[in-house]
Scaffold this motif. Structure first.
Motif, PDB file in Angstrom:
ATOM      1  N   TRP A 130       2.308   6.964  15.793  1.00 52.46           N
ATOM      2  CA  TRP A 130       2.778   6.523  17.104  1.00 52.46           C
ATOM      3  C   TRP A 130       4.231   6.093  17.036  1.00 52.46           C
ATOM      4  O   TRP A 130       4.639   5.440  16.078  1.00 52.46           O
ATOM      5  N   TYR A 138      -3.727  -0.123  17.664  1.00 58.06           N
ATOM      6  CA  TYR A 138      -3.112   0.846  16.757  1.00 58.06           C
ATOM      7  C   TYR A 138      -3.314   0.469  15.288  1.00 58.06           C
ATOM      8  O   TYR A 138      -2.695   1.062  14.409  1.00 58.06           O
ATOM      9  N   ASP A 150      -3.527   2.937  12.355  1.00 57.40           N
ATOM     10  CA  ASP A 150      -2.501   3.974  12.280  1.00 57.40           C
ATOM     11  C   ASP A 150      -1.153   3.405  11.848  1.00 57.40           C
ATOM     12  O   ASP A 150      -0.902   2.214  11.964  1.00 57.40           O
ATOM     13  N   VAL A 170       2.677   2.999  12.682  1.00 54.34           N
ATOM     14  CA  VAL A 170       3.405   2.960  13.942  1.00 54.34           C
ATOM     15  C   VAL A 170       4.869   2.603  13.748  1.00 54.34           C
ATOM     16  O   VAL A 170       5.232   1.887  12.806  1.00 54.34           O
TER      17      VAL A 170
END
Length: 152
Positions: A45, A93, A96, A98
């Motif tokens: 992201w 998030y 993940d 980011v």
């Protein structure tokens, strides 16, 4: 999770509103220097403030990395946002890697909160400064500051 925090590049001193300030030519160069440090990183992201200079910064990084997905724009990355609110929002998030693109004083306070668990030890961040943090979860005081790079 790995989290990179990027302060926008140098911006114009004046605009109609603070949110409308655009990157300068130097600011764009700074951003591209910082983007080079993200090459080969497994970013999932890119999340940015809605302010013009942060949007321009995020888009430059996205293009430099050949990142296929769009930049995610969120209202909780503006300069005066409470860093605790950012950590709460990052729960979405947490699994993940980011990249957050934002502003001072938020970026320095966010790093301080993530690493030290308080708002009294903010990290100084120059324009286009890039911080790398890691942890199992984005919690106050639970993240490790791997390093900070400043262009130039």
């Amino acid at each position: 999770m790995k989290m990179w925090i990027l302060r926008h590049g140098e911006a114009q001193n004046r605009a109609r509103t603070d949110a409308e300030r655009e990157l300068t030519a130097k600011g764009r160069e700074e951003v591209l220097t910082s983007a080079a440090h993200l090459m080969g990183r497994p970013l999932r992201w890119i999340i940015a403030s809605p302010y013009v200079r942060a949007q321009q910064t995020a888009e430059l990084v996205r293009q430099a990395l050949g990142f296929a997905d769009s930049v995610v724009t969120v209202p909780w990355l503006t300069p005066d946002t409470d860093p605790r609110k950012v950590l709460q929002n990052l729960d979405l998030y947490a699994s993940d890697d980011v990249l957050l693109v934002s502003h001072q004083p938020l970026v320095g306070s966010l790093i301080g909160l993530a690493v030290h668990g308080n708002l009294q030890q903010a990290e100084p961040m120059h324009t286009a400064g890039l911080a790398e943090l890691e942890a199992d979860f984005p919690l106050a005081g639970a993240m490790t500051l791997v390093g900070v790079r400043h262009p130039g």
